[in-house]
Every structure is written in structure tokens, then in C-alpha cells.
Design a protein around this motif. Structure first.
Motif, PDB file in Angstrom:
ATOM      1  N   UNK A 131       0.804  -1.215   0.000  1.00  0.00           N
ATOM      2  CA  UNK A 131       0.000   0.000   0.000  1.00  0.00           C
ATOM      3  C   UNK A 131       0.845   1.277   0.000  1.00  0.00           C
ATOM      4  N   UNK A 132       2.146   1.183   0.272  1.00  0.00           N
ATOM      5  CA  UNK A 132       2.969   2.373   0.410  1.00  0.00           C
ATOM      6  C   UNK A 132       3.295   3.042  -0.917  1.00  0.00           C
ATOM      7  N   UNK A 133       3.454   2.314  -1.976  1.00  0.00           N
ATOM      8  CA  UNK A 133       3.816   2.893  -3.272  1.00  0.00           C
ATOM      9  C   UNK A 133       2.546   3.263  -4.017  1.00  0.00           C
ATOM     10  N   UNK A 134       2.425   4.548  -4.353  1.00  0.00           N
ATOM     11  CA  UNK A 134       1.212   4.995  -5.021  1.00  0.00           C
ATOM     12  C   UNK A 134       1.469   5.600  -6.397  1.00  0.00           C
ATOM     13  N   UNK A 135       2.676   6.074  -6.638  1.00  0.00           N
ATOM     14  CA  UNK A 135       2.951   6.748  -7.902  1.00  0.00           C
ATOM     15  C   UNK A 135       4.236   6.208  -8.518  1.00  0.00           C
ATOM     16  N   UNK A 136       4.096   5.193  -9.340  1.00  0.00           N
ATOM     17  CA  UNK A 136       5.267   4.593  -9.973  1.00  0.00           C
ATOM     18  C   UNK A 136       5.856   5.505 -11.051  1.00  0.00           C
ATOM     19  N   UNK A 137       5.051   6.384 -11.608  1.00  0.00           N
ATOM     20  CA  UNK A 137       5.531   7.270 -12.665  1.00  0.00           C
ATOM     21  C   UNK A 137       6.568   8.258 -12.157  1.00  0.00           C
ATOM     22  N   UNK A 177      23.230   7.130  -6.389  1.00  0.00           N
ATOM     23  CA  UNK A 177      22.653   6.096  -7.249  1.00  0.00           C
ATOM     24  C   UNK A 177      23.013   4.708  -6.728  1.00  0.00           C
ATOM     25  N   UNK A 178      24.231   4.545  -6.218  1.00  0.00           N
ATOM     26  CA  UNK A 178      24.669   3.241  -5.727  1.00  0.00           C
ATOM     27  C   UNK A 178      23.885   2.789  -4.489  1.00  0.00           C
ATOM     28  N   UNK A 179      23.125   3.678  -3.874  1.00  0.00           N
ATOM     29  CA  UNK A 179      22.313   3.331  -2.716  1.00  0.00           C
ATOM     30  C   UNK A 179      20.897   2.893  -3.104  1.00  0.00           C
ATOM     31  N   UNK A 180      20.577   3.008  -4.367  1.00  0.00           N
ATOM     32  CA  UNK A 180      19.222   2.723  -4.828  1.00  0.00           C
ATOM     33  C   UNK A 180      19.095   1.315  -5.390  1.00  0.00           C
ATOM     34  N   UNK A 181      17.912   0.812  -5.303  1.00  0.00           N
ATOM     35  CA  UNK A 181      17.566  -0.425  -5.990  1.00  0.00           C
ATOM     36  C   UNK A 181      16.679  -0.003  -7.159  1.00  0.00           C
ATOM     37  N   UNK A 182      17.231  -0.057  -8.366  1.00  0.00           N
ATOM     38  CA  UNK A 182      16.547   0.483  -9.534  1.00  0.00           C
ATOM     39  C   UNK A 182      15.884  -0.658 -10.316  1.00  0.00           C
ATOM     40  N   UNK A 183      14.572  -0.615 -10.480  1.00  0.00           N
ATOM     41  CA  UNK A 183      13.906  -1.642 -11.279  1.00  0.00           C
ATOM     42  C   UNK A 183      14.391  -1.583 -12.726  1.00  0.00           C
ATOM     43  N   UNK A 184      14.749  -2.736 -13.273  1.00  0.00           N
ATOM     44  CA  UNK A 184      15.291  -2.763 -14.622  1.00  0.00           C
ATOM     45  C   UNK A 184      14.737  -3.897 -15.457  1.00  0.00           C
ATOM     46  N   UNK A 185      15.008  -3.819 -16.749  1.00  0.00           N
ATOM     47  CA  UNK A 185      14.520  -4.818 -17.703  1.00  0.00           C
ATOM     48  C   UNK A 185      15.686  -5.358 -18.530  1.00  0.00           C
ATOM     49  N   UNK A 217      15.784   1.210 -15.561  1.00  0.00           N
ATOM     50  CA  UNK A 217      17.012   0.716 -16.174  1.00  0.00           C
ATOM     51  C   UNK A 217      16.627  -0.172 -17.353  1.00  0.00           C
ATOM     52  N   UNK A 218      17.217   0.123 -18.492  1.00  0.00           N
ATOM     53  CA  UNK A 218      16.886  -0.607 -19.709  1.00  0.00           C
ATOM     54  C   UNK A 218      18.146  -1.157 -20.361  1.00  0.00           C
ATOM     55  N   UNK A 219      18.157  -2.444 -20.582  1.00  0.00           N
ATOM     56  CA  UNK A 219      19.237  -3.144 -21.273  1.00  0.00           C
ATOM     57  C   UNK A 219      18.830  -3.215 -22.742  1.00  0.00           C
ATOM     58  N   UNK A 220      19.480  -2.401 -23.576  1.00  0.00           N
ATOM     59  CA  UNK A 220      19.169  -2.363 -25.005  1.00  0.00           C
ATOM     60  C   UNK A 220      20.336  -2.960 -25.785  1.00  0.00           C
ATOM     61  N   UNK A 221      20.028  -3.761 -26.795  1.00  0.00           N
ATOM     62  CA  UNK A 221      21.061  -4.453 -27.555  1.00  0.00           C
ATOM     63  C   UNK A 221      20.895  -4.212 -29.051  1.00  0.00           C
ATOM     64  N   UNK A 222      21.329  -3.041 -29.484  1.00  0.00           N
ATOM     65  CA  UNK A 222      21.197  -2.728 -30.910  1.00  0.00           C
ATOM     66  C   UNK A 222      22.252  -3.421 -31.762  1.00  0.00           C
TER      67      UNK A 222
END
Length: 154
Positions: free
Chosen positions: A19-25, A37-45, A82-87
Motif C-alpha cells: 500500500x505504500x507505493x502509489x505513484x510509480x511514474x 545512485x549506488x544506494x538505490x535499488x533500480x527496477x530494470x529490464x 534501467x533498460x538493457x538495449x542491444x542494438x
């Protein structure tokens, strides 16, 4: 009895956490300005554009190489940063592959979507990991020049 109480407590803690997270945008707006940045847990793909594939083998590619069900544009409002792109080189442009599997996405429009999102959401930033997908273009020697030109145009 202790195990039952622990399970019940864990259940309620889990409900409270959801219930704590309300605005993912705009979730980064809640971060301390002094956070590193090194202290964060960044959701990635991983292989971020592997949600759909093109070409005659698209069905086979989907069954073997799909890592996402959503596009980058759909993941951004969900909080992915975080986005892993492989062009790889495809004709005169950069196309995103997953190994030899050709996705439905070109590099420039995807980078444009990420750029626009960050412009529209100034509290947010994205990390883009770019790896030349050499399996997709036999290690095309023009990749570096095309990547530089593409990034300069964004």
C-alpha cells in the motif's frame, strides 16, 4: 503457535508494504536529494525490447527469446528505470535484437521514448545499458559510428 503468529504477522506486513507505493511514474521524487545512485535499488529490464519480434521467424523468436511482455513505453509508467538495449546494424539504422532474434523495435524511437519520459517527468532519470548485439549483424564495423550519430541526434 509461534509459527502461526509469524505467518499472520508476515501477511499483514506484506499488505502494508504494497500500500505504500502509489505513484510509480514519479517514484524518484520521493528520494532524498542527497541519495547516491549506488544506494538505490533500480527496477530494470533485461533485454528490454524483447516483448515482440519481427520477420519470418517471429513466432520462433518469441518462444525462445522473449524476456518481457511490455514495451519500454509501457514499462516507464510502471517505475522501470534501467533498460538493457542491444542494438545491431540493420541497413542504415540501428535495430534492437536479442541475439540473432530480431525484435520489432528500432533503437532511435526507443531512445526517443525514454528521453521524452524523462523530459515529461523531471524528477526521474533512466539508466540505459547499451551492448552491441554482434550476433545480429556479424559484428558490423559501422556500429560505433552509427551509435555515435544516433546518440548525438537524440
Amino acid at each position: 503457535m509461534k509459527k502461526v503468529l509469524l505467518v499472520i504477522f508476515s501477511f499483514f506486513v506484506g499488505l502494508a508494504a504494497k500500500a505504500q507505493v502509489t505513484d510509480y511514474q514519479n517514484w524518484m521524487a520521493q528520494l532524498d536529494d542527497d541519495a547516491f545512485v549506488c544506494q538505490l535499488s533500480i527496477p530494470g529490464a533485461h533485454d528490454a525490447c524483447s516483448s515482440s519480434f519481427s520477420g519470418i521467424l517471429s513466432g520462433l523468436y518469441k518462444s525462445m527469446a522473449q524476456t518481457q511482455t511490455k514495451t519500454v513505453e509501457q514499462m516507464l509508467p510502471l517505475g522501470v528505470r534501467l533498460f538493457d538495449l542491444r542494438p545491431c546494424v540493420s541497413g542504415n539504422k540501428l535495430h534492437i535484437n536479442h541475439g540473432v532474434a530480431s525484435t520489432s523495435f528500432d533503437f532511435d524511437p526507443v531512445m526517443g521514448q525514454i528521453k521524452q519520459y524523462v523530459i515529461d517527468h523531471p524528477t526521474e532519470f533512466c539508466i540505459v545499458v547499451i551492448r552491441h548485439e554482434v550476433e545480429g549483424d556479424d559484428n558490423n564495423s559501422t556500429f560505433g559510428d552509427k551509435l555515435q550519430a544516433s546518440l548525438a541526434a537524440i
